[in-house]
Design an enzyme around this catalytic site. Structure first.
Site, mmCIF file in Angstrom:
data_model
loop_
_atom_site.group_PDB
_atom_site.id
_atom_site.type_symbol
_atom_site.label_atom_id
_atom_site.label_comp_id
_atom_site.label_asym_id
_atom_site.label_seq_id
_atom_site.Cartn_x
_atom_site.Cartn_y
_atom_site.Cartn_z
ATOM 1 C CB SER A 125 54.868 -37.536 165.421
ATOM 2 O OG SER A 125 55.329 -36.838 164.030
ATOM 3 C CE1 TYR A 149 50.070 -35.598 165.189
ATOM 4 C CE2 TYR A 149 51.243 -35.229 164.162
ATOM 5 C CZ TYR A 149 51.067 -35.969 164.923
ATOM 6 O OH TYR A 149 51.577 -37.129 164.853
ATOM 7 C CE LYS A 153 51.299 -37.431 168.511
ATOM 8 N NZ LYS A 153 50.879 -39.012 169.042
HETATM 9 N N1 UFG Z 1 53.008 -34.512 149.552
HETATM 10 C C1 UFG Z 1 52.790 -34.311 147.942
HETATM 11 N N2 UFG Z 1 51.325 -34.115 147.891
HETATM 12 C C2 UFG Z 1 50.579 -35.468 148.631
HETATM 13 C C3 UFG Z 1 50.850 -34.739 150.183
HETATM 14 C C4 UFG Z 1 52.307 -34.851 150.382
HETATM 15 O O1 UFG Z 1 53.890 -33.601 147.490
HETATM 16 O O2 UFG Z 1 49.261 -34.850 148.425
HETATM 17 C C5 UFG Z 1 54.330 -33.957 150.001
HETATM 18 C C6 UFG Z 1 54.766 -33.545 150.711
HETATM 19 O O3 UFG Z 1 54.751 -32.230 150.282
HETATM 20 C C7 UFG Z 1 56.187 -33.858 151.850
HETATM 21 C C8 UFG Z 1 56.012 -35.246 151.387
HETATM 22 O O4 UFG Z 1 54.975 -35.363 150.593
HETATM 23 O O5 UFG Z 1 57.046 -33.504 150.178
HETATM 24 C C9 UFG Z 1 55.193 -35.970 152.122
HETATM 25 O O6 UFG Z 1 53.978 -35.412 152.901
HETATM 26 P P1 UFG Z 1 53.184 -36.277 153.848
HETATM 27 O O7 UFG Z 1 52.009 -35.436 154.202
HETATM 28 O O8 UFG Z 1 53.377 -37.415 153.881
HETATM 29 O O9 UFG Z 1 54.077 -36.070 155.365
HETATM 30 P P2 UFG Z 1 54.372 -34.823 156.140
HETATM 31 O O10 UFG Z 1 56.504 -35.054 156.589
HETATM 32 O O11 UFG Z 1 54.682 -34.076 155.793
HETATM 33 O O12 UFG Z 1 54.397 -35.035 157.749
HETATM 34 C C10 UFG Z 1 54.284 -36.301 158.250
HETATM 35 C C11 UFG Z 1 52.687 -36.918 159.071
HETATM 36 C C12 UFG Z 1 53.084 -35.840 160.074
HETATM 37 C C13 UFG Z 1 54.440 -36.135 160.721
HETATM 38 C C14 UFG Z 1 55.025 -36.102 160.113
HETATM 39 C C15 UFG Z 1 56.783 -36.528 160.480
HETATM 40 O O13 UFG Z 1 51.611 -36.529 157.966
HETATM 41 O O14 UFG Z 1 51.607 -36.513 160.944
HETATM 42 O O15 UFG Z 1 55.655 -36.720 158.811
HETATM 43 O O16 UFG Z 1 57.986 -35.736 160.016
HETATM 44 F F1 UFG Z 1 54.250 -35.020 162.242
#
Ligand code: UFG
Length: 337
Positions: A125, A149, A153
């Site tokens: 990841s 997590y 990885k």
């Molecule tokens: N976000 C919101 N509201 C929500 C959910 C997310 O504003 O309800 C925002 C987050 O703050 C972030 C973006 O949307 O800016 C993406 O968030 P995600 O949770 O979809 O993805 P992340 O990049 O935080 O994390 C994901 C996976 C992880 C992985 C990572 C790798 O959840 O397991 O990508 O970059 F490790």
């Protein structure tokens, strides 16, 4: 054709990879314990590929069951998807993550080694990069896991690196996924999170379909184009094809590799929300909320190494990701049922 074992086979990315492998002519054997997926995925796969998927229910940490599996089947390579994946959950239940993610990979590798199968593709990841010092992120960027997590990885990657260094017969491919989204174009398989979605696009999908009133946008003061977080969203079918490309390389070429699987393109939360509203024709109301702990401003891949090593690149744009996600969500508003 080679037979590929998929662990965690009924999960979101694995089920799409299963279809890509079959359509590329591979034989596929799937295993899963259904701890975070539905057996109904198998019915959908059968419908989509016209044949009954070859599947056994088992937990990869059960070495006795894994040895018996290898005794019953000729397996040429493994794609190891089986793992827990929720960042927040991992901070609450670290031992469960180390047991399942690190222990699971260790068990799989031990059993493979004992059975003379030494080709593995591992689901890593972009989380292994932590908060990257520069963008786009290349594979030689510093590694820094910031939660259990992410640690699992990194440990998985380390285990495979050490294995490749100890025995040149091992061929390992670590795939660092950016943000997988979207669904198969049929609308028959897709992401089906249990409980409240942690990730952006499944949450937006549930708002669009009317299951939730609004999206909370975590932070509007990030140093990005519109103040909201930027990520590299990649269509799950492109990601699935990346696994096929990785396996082809392992079957052809000695050695080990680690590559980013991303598009190279960053999109903000608001860009995703607007693209989703266009694709679905639905409103996606948002409310601004404080930053989510542990989040970073921006994260997107340099996808060049995967292009060079695997002859693979992502093809689908954000509009297509949203359209396919919406087809899945609107045809299956409560997920697999
Ligand atoms: N976000 C919101 N509201 C929500 C959910 C997310 O504003 O309800 C925002 C987050 O703050 C972030 C973006 O949307 O800016 C993406 O968030 P995600 O949770 O979809 O993805 P992340 O990049 O935080 O994390 C994901 C996976 C992880 C992985 C990572 C790798 O959840 O397991 O990508 O970059 F490790």
């Amino acid at each position: 054709m080679p037979t590929i074992l998929l662990t965690g086979a009924t999960g979101y990315i694995a089920s799409h990879t299963w279809l890509s492998l079959l359509s590329s002519g591979f034989e596929v054997l799937g295993v899963d314990d259904f701890s975070n997926s539905s057996p109904l995925v198998l019915d959908r796969l059968r419908e989509l590929c016209g044949t009954r998927p070859v599947f056994e229910r088992l937990d990869v940490t059960d070495r006795v069951a894994m040895h018996a599996l290898f005794a019953r089947h000729r397996i040429d390579a493994v794609v190891h998807f089986a793992a827990f994946k929720a960042v927040g959950d991992s901070t609450a239940r670290p031992l469960a993550y180390y047991r399942n993610n690190v222990g699971g990979l260790l068990s799989v590798c031990d059993v493979m080694q004992a059975n003379g199968c030494k080709r593995i593709v591992f689901s890593s990841s972009a989380t292994v990069y932590g908060d990257p010092p520069s963008l786009p992120i290349r594979e030689d960027s510093p590694l820094a896991a910031t939660n259990p997590y992410g640690q699992t990885k990194l440990m998985g990657e380390t285990m495979l690196r050490d294995l490749g260094a100890a025995d040149a017969a091992w061929q390992t491919g670590c795939l660092r996924y950016f943000n997988p989204v979207g669904a198969h174009e049929s609308g028959r398989i897709g992401e089906d999170p249990r409980g409240t979605p942690n990730n952006l696009m499944p949450f937006v999908a549930q708002v669009a379909v009317g299951r939730r009133p609004h999206l909370s946008v975590f932070g509007r003061d990030w140093p990005t184009i519109d103040g909201t977080g930027v990520r590299d969203y990649i269509h799950v079918c492109d990601l699935a094809d990346g696994h096929v490309a990785a396996l082809r390389r392992l079957l052809d070429t000695a050695g080990c590799f680690t590559v980013n699987l991303g598009t190279g393109q960053g999109n903000s939360v608001l860009e995703v929300v607007n693209a989703y509203a266009r694709a679905s024709g639905r409103e996606v109301p948002v409310q601004f909320a404080p930053r989510r702990p542990g989040d970073i401003a921006a994260c997107y891949a340099d996808p060049l190494l995967a292009q060079q090593l695997l002859c693979w690149r992502a093809k689908h744009d954000l509009a297509r990701m949203c359209a396919d996600s919406w087809r899945w969500q609107s045809l299956n508003p409560e997920g697999f049922q």
